[in-house]
Scaffold this active site. Structure first.
Site, mmCIF file in Angstrom:
data_model
loop_
_atom_site.group_PDB
_atom_site.id
_atom_site.type_symbol
_atom_site.label_atom_id
_atom_site.label_comp_id
_atom_site.label_asym_id
_atom_site.label_seq_id
_atom_site.Cartn_x
_atom_site.Cartn_y
_atom_site.Cartn_z
ATOM 1 N N TYR A 1 0.848 -1.190 0.000
ATOM 2 C CA TYR A 1 0.000 0.000 0.000
ATOM 3 C C TYR A 1 0.882 1.238 0.000
ATOM 4 O O TYR A 1 1.833 1.316 0.775
ATOM 5 C CB TYR A 1 -0.898 0.001 1.238
ATOM 6 C CG TYR A 1 -1.806 1.210 1.355
ATOM 7 C CD1 TYR A 1 -2.811 1.435 0.414
ATOM 8 C CD2 TYR A 1 -1.675 2.106 2.406
ATOM 9 C CE1 TYR A 1 -3.652 2.533 0.518
ATOM 10 C CE2 TYR A 1 -2.515 3.208 2.526
ATOM 11 C CZ TYR A 1 -3.501 3.418 1.580
ATOM 12 O OH TYR A 1 -4.331 4.509 1.693
ATOM 13 N N ASP B 1 9.070 2.950 0.233
ATOM 14 C CA ASP B 1 7.989 3.542 0.996
ATOM 15 C C ASP B 1 8.191 3.138 2.453
ATOM 16 O O ASP B 1 7.875 2.024 2.847
ATOM 17 C CB ASP B 1 6.639 3.055 0.464
ATOM 18 C CG ASP B 1 5.466 3.684 1.218
ATOM 19 O OD1 ASP B 1 5.701 4.252 2.308
ATOM 20 O OD2 ASP B 1 4.333 3.586 0.715
ATOM 21 N N LYS C 1 3.662 9.029 9.124
ATOM 22 C CA LYS C 1 3.414 8.429 10.440
ATOM 23 C C LYS C 1 4.330 8.945 11.548
ATOM 24 O O LYS C 1 4.087 10.036 12.061
ATOM 25 C CB LYS C 1 3.410 6.904 10.302
ATOM 26 C CG LYS C 1 2.298 6.489 9.326
ATOM 27 C CD LYS C 1 1.879 5.049 9.304
ATOM 28 C CE LYS C 1 0.590 4.906 8.511
ATOM 29 N NZ LYS C 1 0.666 4.131 7.312
#
Ligand SMILES: *Cc1c(COP(=O)(O)O)cnc(C)c1O
Length: 430
Positions: free
Chosen positions: A144, A239, A267
């Site tokens: 993702y 990522d 995050k």
């Protein structure tokens, strides 16, 4: 467990928000119950509006590595908030955070702040296309990279949990430029690159995947991926929105000893406020406006509150030489306790773990990619999840997500969780 106030709020929310939520997994659809409304969180504990208290293993999906509402972080946010929340121009905090990111992650020479992980990967993709003069990208099934159109192809967790194939609204021409390979299968990448010779701008990967449940990439696989990218002039983009500052000081790239050309962050670097960032080699990053001709901007980018929360979080980690050692040691204690409980109940479910992230898959087979992750019994997971919740343990409401341990979790939290786990497994596996 009394959930009457949460239930009432959810009924009201459904009149105003799509599905009652602002991000799909929060609706708890796949675990067959109404979601809870959280009133406050402190340390490892979350309290909902009905007064139920939970030990949290989501940590806001990764950011809360210090635990919730860390005193120093909150204090700094308050201090900065008193001086104004957004100026629409430069502030000193954005330099502090940039320096801290570079200190932790040596492959980053220049970094651009954005407001989410989604923005970071989308912008990195535009930049990679500009730098290489090519259009196509390769991603891996089950990875993702946020909800940018080009990434919503076989995109793991949220999408997998809802059982949607891809997203509606993504045009065929966009989808055509996204090629998907199989995680941990270098041959599948070789084939795509060969078939699309000189057309691939970048390969995006979660070097440790957290969005199909926790799946580590094989060391040799990542090394070959790096070699391939170098030979073919393809940018390798890690990522590390989830793994950055989580698995080690320098993230997965430090753990594997592999240097990507660009990295996407999010995050943890926001310390619980909305942030993303992307960075890497200077010659690439300097193509971004205003130093170059790749346009990318943001009204709230580099927001002083978000920069401060991220900076304070990283500073606390930076000042503790044993931060990751202790976090990993604690995670191991927990993880071994869970495995041991399973063994005693003669259950052989697959555990994947990397540092303070792990997933227990409800399958006995090895999980190395999206196809093997999907062999999990998601109905059994849902029953397990509900039992755990009833016992005060807040796990991600999906088989295809990772659990997060924070620095605030202590042995007593783990022991309580392991006891709940034993009872839950015993009940659902009868
Ligand atoms: C969470 C996540 C994203 C998206 O970040 P948002 O801030 O939710 O947009 C992208 N990539 C990975 C690996 C993630 O875990």
């Amino acid at each position: 467990m009394n959930t009457s106030i949460s239930d009432k709020l959810f009924a009201e929310a459904q009149k105003h928000l799509p599905g009652g939520v602002n991000s799909p997994v929060r609706a708890f659809k796949s675990v067959g119950r109404n979601p809870l409304y959280i009133k406050m969180a402190k340390g490892v504990k979350m309290t909902d509006v009905d007064g139920n208290v939970f030990i949290d293993y989501i940590g806001s999906w990764g950011p809360m590595i210090l635990g919730h509402a860390h005193k120093k972080v909150i204090k700094a946010i308050k201090r900065v908030a008193n001086e104004g929340t957004s100026f629409g121009t430069n502030n000193e905090q954005e330099i502090n955070l940039a320096q801290m990111i570079k200190k932790f992650v040596p492959s980053v020479e220049i970094v651009r702040m954005v407001n989410s992980g989604t923005e970071a990967t989308m912008s990195a993709m535009r930049l990679a296309r500009a730098f290489t003069g090519r259009n196509k990208i390769i991603k891996f099934e089950g990875c993702y990279h946020g909800h940018g159109d080009a990434f919503l192809i076989k995109a793991g967790s949220g999408v997998a949990t809802l059982g949607l194939p891809d997203s509606l609204g993504v045009t065929a021409s966009t989808a055509r430029d996204t090629l998907t390979a199989i995680y941990n299968d270098i041959e599948s990448v070789y084939k795509l690159v060969e078939k699309n010779k000189d057309e691939v701008a970048a390969i995006f990967i979660e070097p440790v995947a957290g969005n199909m449940g926790l799946v580590k990439s094989d060391k040799d696989f990542l090394k070959k991926l790096r070699e391939l990218c170098t030979i073919e002039n393809i940018l390798l983009i890690f990522d590390e929105v989830m793994t950055g500052f989580r698995l080690a000081r320098g993230g997965a790239q430090e753990l594997y000893g592999i240097k990507p050309d660009l990295t996407a962050f999010g995050k943890i670097i926001g310390g619980g406020l909305p942030v993303g960032a992307y960075g890497g080699r200077r010659e690439i990053m300097e193509m971004i406006a205003p130093s170059g001709a790749v346009y990318q901007a943001g009204t709230l980018s580099g927001n002083p509150l978000a920069m401060t929360a991220g900076y304070e979080t990283l500073k606390i980690i930076d000042e503790d030489k044993n931060f990751y050692k202790n976090l990993n040691k604690n995670s191991e204690y927990f993880y071994e306790g869970l495995r041991d409980a399973n063994k005693k109940l003669s259950q052989d479910f697959t555990f994947n773990r990397c540092g303070s992230m792990f997933t227990m898959f409800f399958t006995n087979e090895k999980v190395t990619d999206f196809a093997t992750a999907k062999k999990s019994d998601t109905k059994l997971f849902a029953r397990y999840f509900n039992r755990m919740l009833e016992k005060g343990i807040y796990l991600p409401p999906s088989q295809f997500e990772a659990c997060f341990v924070s620095a605030a979790h202590a042995e007593k939290d783990f022991d309580k969780t392991i006891a709940a786990h034993r009872a839950a497994i015993n009940a659902v596996c009868r």
